[in-house]
Each structure stands twice: as C-alpha cells, then as structure tokens.
Design a protein around this motif. Structure first.
Motif, PDB file in Angstrom:
ATOM      1  N   ALA A 172      11.034 -17.225  -1.382  1.00 28.85           N
ATOM      2  CA  ALA A 172      11.910 -16.663  -0.354  1.00 28.85           C
ATOM      3  C   ALA A 172      12.051 -17.678   0.767  1.00 28.85           C
ATOM      4  CB  ALA A 172      11.349 -15.345   0.182  1.00 28.85           C
ATOM      5  N   ALA A 173      13.070 -17.485   1.605  1.00 22.68           N
ATOM      6  CA  ALA A 173      13.289 -18.416   2.715  1.00 22.68           C
ATOM      7  C   ALA A 173      13.774 -17.651   3.940  1.00 22.68           C
ATOM      8  CB  ALA A 173      14.303 -19.486   2.332  1.00 22.68           C
ATOM      9  N   HIS A 174      13.039 -17.809   5.046  1.00 16.48           N
ATOM     10  CA  HIS A 174      13.486 -17.280   6.327  1.00 16.48           C
ATOM     11  C   HIS A 174      14.732 -18.036   6.790  1.00 16.48           C
ATOM     12  CE1 HIS A 174       9.793 -14.968   7.209  1.00 16.48           C
ATOM     13  NE2 HIS A 174       9.142 -15.960   6.654  1.00 16.48           N
ATOM     14  N   HIS A 175      15.564 -17.367   7.551  1.00 18.23           N
ATOM     15  CA  HIS A 175      16.728 -18.012   8.162  1.00 18.23           C
ATOM     16  C   HIS A 175      16.344 -18.432   9.576  1.00 18.23           C
ATOM     17  CE1 HIS A 175      19.182 -16.673   4.796  1.00 18.23           C
ATOM     18  NE2 HIS A 175      18.716 -15.442   4.966  1.00 18.23           N
ATOM     19  N   PHE A 176      15.667 -19.570   9.687  1.00 21.29           N
ATOM     20  CA  PHE A 176      15.179 -20.037  10.976  1.00 21.29           C
ATOM     21  C   PHE A 176      16.160 -21.001  11.634  1.00 21.29           C
ATOM     22  CE2 PHE A 176      10.494 -19.674   9.491  1.00 21.29           C
ATOM     23  CZ  PHE A 176      10.387 -18.416  10.044  1.00 21.29           C
ATOM     24  N   ARG A 177      15.904 -21.212  12.927  1.00 19.50           N
ATOM     25  CA  ARG A 177      16.332 -22.424  13.600  1.00 19.50           C
ATOM     26  C   ARG A 177      15.059 -23.129  14.047  1.00 19.50           C
ATOM     27  NH1 ARG A 177      21.596 -22.925  14.041  1.00 19.50           N
ATOM     28  NH2 ARG A 177      21.340 -24.769  15.370  1.00 19.50           N
ATOM     29  N   LEU A 178      15.029 -24.447  13.913  1.00 17.78           N
ATOM     30  CA  LEU A 178      13.835 -25.206  14.240  1.00 17.78           C
ATOM     31  C   LEU A 178      14.132 -26.174  15.378  1.00 17.78           C
ATOM     32  CD1 LEU A 178      10.866 -25.640  13.008  1.00 17.78           C
ATOM     33  CD2 LEU A 178      11.801 -27.843  12.261  1.00 17.78           C
ATOM     34  N   SER A 179      13.239 -26.194  16.371  1.00 16.61           N
ATOM     35  CA  SER A 179      13.398 -27.168  17.444  1.00 16.61           C
ATOM     36  C   SER A 179      13.013 -28.549  16.922  1.00 16.61           C
ATOM     37  CB  SER A 179      12.533 -26.787  18.652  1.00 16.61           C
ATOM     38  OG  SER A 179      11.158 -26.754  18.314  1.00 16.61           O
ATOM     39  N   VAL A 180      13.924 -29.514  17.104  1.00 20.11           N
ATOM     40  CA  VAL A 180      13.644 -30.918  16.825  1.00 20.11           C
ATOM     41  C   VAL A 180      13.915 -31.659  18.130  1.00 20.11           C
ATOM     42  CG1 VAL A 180      14.373 -30.580  14.428  1.00 20.11           C
ATOM     43  CG2 VAL A 180      15.973 -31.567  16.069  1.00 20.11           C
ATOM     44  N   PRO A 181      13.469 -32.889  18.274  1.00 24.85           N
ATOM     45  CA  PRO A 181      13.683 -33.569  19.555  1.00 24.85           C
ATOM     46  C   PRO A 181      15.163 -33.565  19.966  1.00 24.85           C
ATOM     47  CG  PRO A 181      12.121 -34.802  18.238  1.00 24.85           C
ATOM     48  CD  PRO A 181      12.645 -33.715  17.358  1.00 24.85           C
ATOM     49  N   GLY A 182      15.439 -32.882  21.067  1.00 22.82           N
ATOM     50  CA  GLY A 182      16.784 -32.867  21.614  1.00 22.82           C
ATOM     51  C   GLY A 182      17.763 -31.942  20.940  1.00 22.82           C
ATOM     52  N   ALA A 183      17.321 -31.138  19.961  1.00 23.94           N
ATOM     53  CA  ALA A 183      18.276 -30.294  19.232  1.00 23.94           C
ATOM     54  C   ALA A 183      17.566 -29.095  18.637  1.00 23.94           C
ATOM     55  CB  ALA A 183      18.979 -31.095  18.138  1.00 23.94           C
ATOM     56  N   ASP A 184      18.361 -28.186  18.102  1.00 26.76           N
ATOM     57  CA  ASP A 184      17.869 -26.972  17.446  1.00 26.76           C
ATOM     58  C   ASP A 184      18.677 -26.827  16.165  1.00 26.76           C
ATOM     59  OD1 ASP A 184      16.036 -24.781  17.708  1.00 26.76           O
ATOM     60  OD2 ASP A 184      17.732 -23.451  18.068  1.00 26.76           O
ATOM     61  N   LEU A 185      18.037 -26.956  15.000  1.00 28.26           N
ATOM     62  CA  LEU A 185      18.754 -27.044  13.737  1.00 28.26           C
ATOM     63  C   LEU A 185      18.508 -25.828  12.851  1.00 28.26           C
ATOM     64  CD1 LEU A 185      18.069 -30.775  12.745  1.00 28.26           C
ATOM     65  CD2 LEU A 185      19.943 -29.844  14.112  1.00 28.26           C
ATOM     66  N   ALA A 186      19.557 -25.405  12.142  1.00 30.79           N
ATOM     67  CA  ALA A 186      19.389 -24.391  11.109  1.00 30.79           C
ATOM     68  C   ALA A 186      18.428 -24.937  10.056  1.00 30.79           C
ATOM     69  CB  ALA A 186      20.729 -24.052  10.478  1.00 30.79           C
ATOM     70  N   CYS A 187      17.506 -24.073   9.616  1.00 32.81           N
ATOM     71  CA  CYS A 187      16.413 -24.582   8.786  1.00 32.81           C
ATOM     72  C   CYS A 187      15.781 -23.451   7.993  1.00 32.81           C
ATOM     73  CB  CYS A 187      15.373 -25.245   9.690  1.00 32.81           C
ATOM     74  SG  CYS A 187      13.890 -25.802   8.854  1.00 32.81           S
ATOM     75  N   PRO A 188      15.873 -23.467   6.657  1.00 34.24           N
ATOM     76  CA  PRO A 188      15.141 -22.455   5.888  1.00 34.24           C
ATOM     77  C   PRO A 188      13.642 -22.674   5.985  1.00 34.24           C
ATOM     78  CG  PRO A 188      16.116 -24.085   4.421  1.00 34.24           C
ATOM     79  CD  PRO A 188      16.629 -24.387   5.792  1.00 34.24           C
ATOM     80  N   GLY A 189      12.896 -21.573   6.101  1.00 34.89           N
ATOM     81  CA  GLY A 189      11.445 -21.617   6.125  1.00 34.89           C
ATOM     82  C   GLY A 189      10.909 -20.958   4.872  1.00 34.89           C
TER      83      GLY A 189
END
Length: 412
Positions: free
Chosen positions: A58-75
């Motif tokens: 399964a995969a969460h529908h996350f957003r992940l903080s990266v340096p200077g940005a916030d990206l859509a990211c499956p968890g």
C-alpha cells in the motif's frame, strides 16, 4: 508467474490477514478497524497467484518536505509476501509496479520505513535520514546550560490538540527536510489515538504547549506515561516512564522548558524519546551528558529517486555547483546515464551530458544524499561513490547542505 493488479476495497481484509501472517501480528478488533480504515485511504496493489493474494503493498498519499520544497510522494507501507511465495520474484514485481506507477504519475520520489534494512537498497532506496533514541535520568532535576522560557505551559484538552498543534507542525515541516504531511486521520489515529499500538500499558497521549493564552504557541510536546514497574523478588520498584513522541520548539529556550516539564513529572524516573534528530539541541544544552544519553542511532526514512532530473531541480541548493554525474539505476533504466548538474541558490538544471563524469554512483547513494543527511565524501571513503575529479564530492556536499539535518519520526 503472479499477476500484479490493484486490490479492491472489498479485499482489504484479505490483505490485512496476509500482513498479520507475515509480521506475526494478532491485533485486537480496534487495531484491525484502524488498519482497515487506513488502507481505504491508500493506493493498493497486490500479487495474485490465481485467486490467492500472495503479496501486497500500500502507499500513503503524502507530501514530503525536501530542502526548499514540498513534493508529492508515496509512502510505502504494509509490504508483505506470503511465506509460500518467498524468493519467487513477488516483492520485485510489486516494487517495480509501484515505481512504474509513481513515474507515470509524475512523482519524483518515493519513501518507506524498512522493516529489514537489508531489503530495499537493491530497489534503489537509500537511508536518507537518521534517528536517535535519547534517554534522560529524571530521578533528579534536569541540568541545563540555557535558561528555559518561562512563559506559561498549558495542558491541552485532547479534543483540541490536533487543531492547536497541527498547524504548528505543518509550518515546522518546511524547516527540516524529510517530514511527511499529516492528515486529520493520521493525527487522530496515530499521534493522538487513545491506545498505543506498541505498548498497551502506556497512558493516552498528553499534549503540553508553551505560550501566553491567546497568542500563537511557541512549541509543544506530545508524550505518554507508564506507571512504575512492580518490585520483583523483593527488589525496589522501577521508576515510572515518560515516552516523548514529539517535541517541537521555536527556540532552544522553549525546547529547554518542554524537556524540563516532561523530566519533572511526579512518580517518574526516566524519559525516553525515540526517533529524535541527530542534531537535537538538547544534546548540546544538556549540562550533564551522563544524565542525557543517546542509547541508539538508526536509519529512519528510506528515499527513492524515481525521476532524477525532476527531483534534483525541485530542491533548493545551498551553494553553486557544476558537476557531471554518472548514475546507474538497474530498476529504472530511464534514470541511468550521465547528467550535468548545474545548481545554486538561484535554482538548478539537470540535463543529459556526454562529458567525462566527476562522480560515478548508484541511484541508491544519490538518494541517501538527496535530503542533505548523508555526506558524499563519506560514501567516497566507503568505496560506494567513485570520485573521478578531486574535490567533486566536497563541492556536491556544500551544495546539498541544509541548516538542519533531515529527520522524521513519522513511522508508517
């Protein structure tokens, strides 16, 4: 051969039974209900041998903080393969399908927590953050080198906790890379749930905030407690425990006040904080490091670069750098090849190149360095990155650097 396809909502219970079998778990009815509700909110793929479900992810529908940005990211979560179908390519098929779907959706990265650290490197995941466990001997007052902030501390009604600390947490994510977004359901079920999945003897969560009433809070701590252990064989009773799940603060003085608070609770003698950042200020402003000890350090969030140019151009860069990277990626050949990375505080470009490489590395190593938590020079010293041009690794490290080390305690 197995068939990889979506798992419909009607088969979530089948997927859970497979997961419980693989992870040797026997959750009670309430936990099963929480898991079922969680999976209804996730993307789900399964491996089927005929009608039998023999693998699941399964995969969460996350957003992940990266340096200077916030990206859509499956968890990724609930990754499991039936014991009857191990070593038959089921996990590989699931992982390849997940990567294909992420790439098709335009996602530059994916993340997971590894139940076994040896598994996911071969799929291109690198350990991008580290966590430490800190223990405080609270049988005596906490010795500090900074004066705690003396604005009021307030115990928050559980019904109001998410609304009060949720916005603070969301704002704090931008300051430290590697932190997934939290939905209202995750706050309610995981962070503020009445019962703890790992230890049923722990109390419900308590939330303490610091700040004047009516003013924005300057920090908070979430914790649970456990009563003193009974005496055994005539010996003394063990001290009560305070388990700190999260502590966020605007300043060192605010952090000092919150640590002092949890270290002074009556009828307790130890504070344990799992999953703290390696650069936690407490480790510097604690006056007695025999009283405040790091008892464990471990890889935490594992990250995968799904679209290397998109991921590299999305993040912020601390210093100018121009290098040619030669990248290998057996699972996603579209990533493999040479790229000229030209980046700096004003932005970044990452394009195919023919020039001789400055650094030669696998996508796994680049993923470990992507958030700024692993230094490229350390991977060169370990023989995992080849430096063709002297000082190339140090130049990339300077550009990748972040003010705070990446970190998350959001295990999923």
């Amino acid at each position: 051969m197995v068939d990889i396809r979506e798992v419909p909502e009607a088969e979530i219970d089948r997927a859970l039974e497979l997961a419980y079998l693989v992870f040797h778990d026997r959750p009670d009815r309430d936990r099963r209900a929480l898991h079922h509700a969680l999976l209804t909110r996730c993307a789900r793929i399964g491996a089927y041998d005929g009608d039998a479900l023999v693998g699941f992810m399964a995969a969460h529908h996350f957003r992940l903080s990266v340096p200077g940005a916030d990206l859509a990211c499956p968890g990724l979560t609930f990754v499991c393969v039936a014991p009857t179908h191990r070593r038959r390519g089921v996990l590989t098929a699931l992982m390849d399908e997940q990567l294909r779907r992420t790439a098709a959706a335009g996602g530059p990265i994916a993340v997971l927590w590894a139940s076994e650290a040896a598994i996911y490197g071969r799929f291109g995941y690198g350990a991008a953050t580290q966590g430490v466990t800190i223990e405080i001997d609270s049988t005596r007052p906490l010795a500090l080198r900074v004066a705690p902030d003396r604005r009021p501390l307030r115990l928050v009604d559980p019904a109001d906790a998410a609304d009060l600390v949720g916005p603070y947490h969301e704002a704090a994510r931008a300051a430290r890379a590697g932190r997934p977004s939290r939905s209202a359901e995750r706050w309610a079920d995981e962070w503020l749930g009445e019962h703890d999945e790992e230890d049923e003897e722990l109390s419900p969560p308590r939330t303490v905030v610091l700040g004047e009433p009516g003013e924005p809070i300057a920090g908070y701590v979430l914790y649970r407690t456990k009563s003193a252990s009974p005496a055994g064989d005539g010996g003394p009773r063990g001290p009560g425990l305070v388990r700190v799940d999260e502590l966020e603060a605007d300043t060192p003085a605010v952090a000092a006040a919150l640590w002092e608070c949890v270290s002074s609770l009556d009828l307790t003698g130890k504070v344990s904080a799992w999953g703290r950042p390696v650069d936690d200020p407490l480790l510097h402003f604690a006056a007695d490091r025999d009283q405040v000890r790091v008892t464990a350090q471990f890889p935490a969030l594992w990250l995968r670069l799904v679209d290397v140019p998109a991921a590299l151009t999305a993040r912020a860069w601390a210093a100018p750098v121009e290098l040619v990277l030669e990248l290998s990626d057996p699972r996603l050949p579209a990533n493999a090849g040479r790229y000229r990375l030209k980046a700096g505080p004003d932005g970044a470009a990452c394009e195919p190149a023919r020039a001789a490489p400055d650094l030669v590395l696998d996508v796994r190593e680049l993923a470990a360095c992507y958030l700024g938590g692993t230094r490229v020079v350390e991977l060169v010293a370990a023989g995992l990155v080849e430096e063709r041009v002297p000082a190339a690794a140090a130049a990339l490290d300077a550009a990748l650097r972040t003010e705070l080390l990446p970190h998350t305690a959001d295990e999923f």
